[in-house]
Design a protein around this motif. Structure first.
Motif, mmCIF file in Angstrom:
data_model
loop_
_atom_site.group_PDB
_atom_site.id
_atom_site.type_symbol
_atom_site.label_atom_id
_atom_site.label_comp_id
_atom_site.label_asym_id
_atom_site.label_seq_id
_atom_site.Cartn_x
_atom_site.Cartn_y
_atom_site.Cartn_z
ATOM 1 N N LEU A 195 0.861 -1.183 0.000
ATOM 2 C CA LEU A 195 0.000 0.000 0.000
ATOM 3 C C LEU A 195 0.893 1.227 0.000
ATOM 4 N N GLY A 196 1.198 1.728 -1.199
ATOM 5 C CA GLY A 196 2.149 2.809 -1.348
ATOM 6 C C GLY A 196 1.521 4.189 -1.308
ATOM 7 N N LYS A 197 2.388 5.185 -1.179
ATOM 8 C CA LYS A 197 1.958 6.579 -1.200
ATOM 9 C C LYS A 197 1.294 6.887 -2.534
ATOM 10 N N GLY A 198 0.155 7.561 -2.468
ATOM 11 C CA GLY A 198 -0.599 7.885 -3.669
ATOM 12 C C GLY A 198 -1.708 6.908 -3.982
ATOM 13 N N MET A 199 -1.832 5.864 -3.179
ATOM 14 C CA MET A 199 -2.888 4.876 -3.398
ATOM 15 C C MET A 199 -4.253 5.509 -3.134
ATOM 16 N N PRO A 200 -5.154 5.495 -4.126
ATOM 17 C CA PRO A 200 -6.486 6.053 -3.887
ATOM 18 C C PRO A 200 -7.336 5.125 -3.032
ATOM 19 N N VAL A 201 -8.074 5.710 -2.118
ATOM 20 C CA VAL A 201 -8.974 4.943 -1.261
ATOM 21 C C VAL A 201 -10.360 5.570 -1.370
ATOM 22 N N GLU A 202 -11.292 4.817 -1.909
ATOM 23 C CA GLU A 202 -12.633 5.338 -2.142
ATOM 24 C C GLU A 202 -13.286 5.788 -0.840
ATOM 25 N N GLY A 203 -13.855 6.993 -0.880
ATOM 26 C CA GLY A 203 -14.588 7.511 0.259
ATOM 27 C C GLY A 203 -13.744 8.089 1.367
ATOM 28 N N CYS A 204 -12.443 8.249 1.116
ATOM 29 C CA CYS A 204 -11.562 8.780 2.154
ATOM 30 C C CYS A 204 -10.694 9.884 1.581
ATOM 31 N N GLN A 205 -10.668 11.015 2.252
ATOM 32 C CA GLN A 205 -9.847 12.146 1.856
ATOM 33 C C GLN A 205 -8.900 12.509 2.999
ATOM 34 N N GLN A 206 -7.711 12.971 2.641
ATOM 35 C CA GLN A 206 -6.756 13.406 3.654
ATOM 36 C C GLN A 206 -5.967 14.590 3.123
ATOM 37 N N SER A 207 -5.326 15.320 4.038
ATOM 38 C CA SER A 207 -4.659 16.561 3.661
ATOM 39 C C SER A 207 -3.320 16.343 2.990
ATOM 40 N N SER A 208 -2.703 15.192 3.196
ATOM 41 C CA SER A 208 -1.375 14.927 2.652
ATOM 42 C C SER A 208 -1.297 13.497 2.155
ATOM 43 N N GLY A 209 -0.633 13.310 1.004
ATOM 44 C CA GLY A 209 -0.484 11.976 0.450
ATOM 45 C C GLY A 209 0.355 11.060 1.309
ATOM 46 N N SER A 210 1.170 11.636 2.183
ATOM 47 C CA SER A 210 2.013 10.818 3.043
ATOM 48 C C SER A 210 1.295 10.344 4.292
ATOM 49 N N GLU A 211 0.118 10.895 4.580
ATOM 50 C CA GLU A 211 -0.664 10.387 5.699
ATOM 51 C C GLU A 211 -1.151 8.974 5.395
ATOM 52 N N LYS A 212 -1.316 8.165 6.416
ATOM 53 C CA LYS A 212 -1.663 6.760 6.217
ATOM 54 C C LYS A 212 -3.080 6.420 6.668
ATOM 55 N N HIS A 213 -3.815 7.413 7.104
ATOM 56 C CA HIS A 213 -5.162 7.194 7.637
ATOM 57 C C HIS A 213 -6.057 6.476 6.634
ATOM 58 N N CYS A 214 -6.080 6.952 5.383
ATOM 59 C CA CYS A 214 -6.971 6.347 4.387
ATOM 60 C C CYS A 214 -6.559 4.921 4.051
ATOM 61 N N ARG A 215 -5.272 4.683 3.973
ATOM 62 C CA ARG A 215 -4.811 3.322 3.666
ATOM 63 C C ARG A 215 -5.098 2.367 4.830
ATOM 64 N N ARG A 216 -5.038 2.879 6.049
ATOM 65 C CA ARG A 216 -5.442 2.018 7.175
ATOM 66 C C ARG A 216 -6.935 1.701 7.091
ATOM 67 N N GLN A 217 -7.732 2.660 6.637
ATOM 68 C CA GLN A 217 -9.151 2.375 6.440
ATOM 69 C C GLN A 217 -9.347 1.284 5.392
ATOM 70 N N TRP A 218 -8.546 1.320 4.325
ATOM 71 C CA TRP A 218 -8.628 0.270 3.303
ATOM 72 C C TRP A 218 -8.334 -1.093 3.925
ATOM 73 N N VAL A 219 -7.309 -1.159 4.750
ATOM 74 C CA VAL A 219 -6.955 -2.398 5.430
ATOM 75 C C VAL A 219 -8.118 -2.867 6.296
ATOM 76 N N SER A 220 -8.778 -1.916 6.960
ATOM 77 C CA SER A 220 -9.837 -2.275 7.909
ATOM 78 C C SER A 220 -11.034 -2.932 7.232
ATOM 79 N N ARG A 221 -11.204 -2.717 5.939
ATOM 80 C CA ARG A 221 -12.317 -3.329 5.217
ATOM 81 C C ARG A 221 -12.078 -4.807 4.933
ATOM 82 N N LYS A 222 -10.828 -5.234 5.027
ATOM 83 C CA LYS A 222 -10.478 -6.586 4.640
ATOM 84 C C LYS A 222 -9.892 -7.433 5.767
ATOM 85 N N TYR A 223 -9.305 -6.775 6.774
ATOM 86 C CA TYR A 223 -8.513 -7.510 7.755
ATOM 87 C C TYR A 223 -8.806 -7.074 9.196
#
Length: 301
Positions: A195-223
């Motif tokens: 899950l690299g920087k710049g990965m789009p996550v549907e329904g999640c917005q963040q202020s910086s591409g280096s933040e990991k909040h949205c990618r953690r949300q992606w993980v939470s849908r599966k694991y």
């Protein structure tokens, strides 16, 4: 890990600031007062030299990393057996964890891969971090494992736990990064675990591409996330804004998770703790940044 400039020790000289991780060094020059070919030359001072030397040469660095991963492994079976166990904070959990496949989430740089040789190159050349030289380093696939990390990842994989690599390496660095990981023995289920920087996550917005909040949300849908590993506070929970006060507040709120669900690896070379001391303004001159760090120190006098 988020890639930023390293700490600046107390130096009299001013350095050129560039990129987002390292501080440039001044060229090697003549000793003051010397002339001609007999002049004595000395290495230029570099703010990151002490930290990188510690990471590459000290037994203490190896011991710290090994004990972190061994302690995590000692608790992994209990986390796996508890269906209520989850290492994501509620704001990162989109889907209830119960019934989901187990996973551990690891940052890559300075968490499972040691990039100190790249930093050594910068120190020796007097250059600063930039995206081009970093991309070249990633493409070389020369990073070594952080001590203890391969053994832990393999043990997790043997228990049927997916290892997720949540990194601020970019999406176009996926192939090289996964090849480096595989060559060292890290389990890689497939390309989706990167899950690299710049990965789009549907329904999640963040202020910086280096933040990991949205990618953690992606993980939470599966694991169901049993544990998280990183070298920065933002690898576990996002300080907003990134101030010393907010970071301290997050530690007060979630500090009990460290050594249980969250596992921090030592990285004295760089991190978001630095800009938190000078309003996250990397445009400030190095001398001003150092002054802010001096003011943050407590001598108990």
């Amino acid at each position: 890990m988020r890639r930023h400039l390293p700490a600046f020790p107390v130096l009299g000289a001013l350095f050129l600031l560039s990129g987002c991780q390292h501080i440039a060094t001044v060229p090697v020059g003549k000793t003051p007062g010397s002339t001609g070919s007999a002049a004595i030359t000395t290495p230029a001072a570099d703010d990151n030299l002490h930290a990188v030397t510690w990471m590459q040469t000290s037994a203490e660095y190896r011991a710290n990393s090994i004990q972190t991963y061994r302690a995590a492994l000692a608790q992994l079976d209990a986390a796996l057996a508890d269906p209520q166990w989850d290492a994501l904070v509620p704001e990162d959990r989109v889907v209830p964890a119960i019934g989901l496949e187990p996973a551990v989430v690891v940052d890559i740089d300075e968490t499972v891969l040691d990039n100190s040789p790249y930093q050594v190159r910068l120190i020796r050349s007097g250059l600063a971090y930039d995206d081009a030289t970093w991309a070249q380093w990633v493409a070389e696939q020369s990073a070594r494992p952080v001590p203890g990390s391969v053994e832990f990842a393999q043990a997790a994989d043997a228990r049927g736990i997916t290892v997720i690599y949540l990194s601020n390496r970019t999406l176009d660095q996926r192939a090289a990064s996964l090849a480096n990981l595989r060559a060292l023995g890290f389990p890689v289920a497939d390309e989706s675990v990167y899950l690299g920087k710049g990965m789009p996550v549907e329904g999640c917005q963040q202020s910086s591409g280096s933040e990991k909040h949205c990618r953690r949300q992606w993980v939470s849908r599966k694991y169901r996330v049993l544990m998280q590993f990183g070298d920065q506070l933002g690898d576990f929970v996002q300080p907003r804004p990134n101030t010393a006060e907010n970071r301290a507040a997050l530690m007060n709120r979630h500090g009990s998770w460290f050594g249980e669900r969250w596992w921090m690896l030592a990285n004295p070379s760089y991190g978001d703790w630095q800009p938190a001391l000078f309003d996250n303004d990397w445009s400030l001159p190095p001398a001003v940044q150092r002054a802010a760090k001096q003011r943050a120190l407590d001598a108990r006098d």
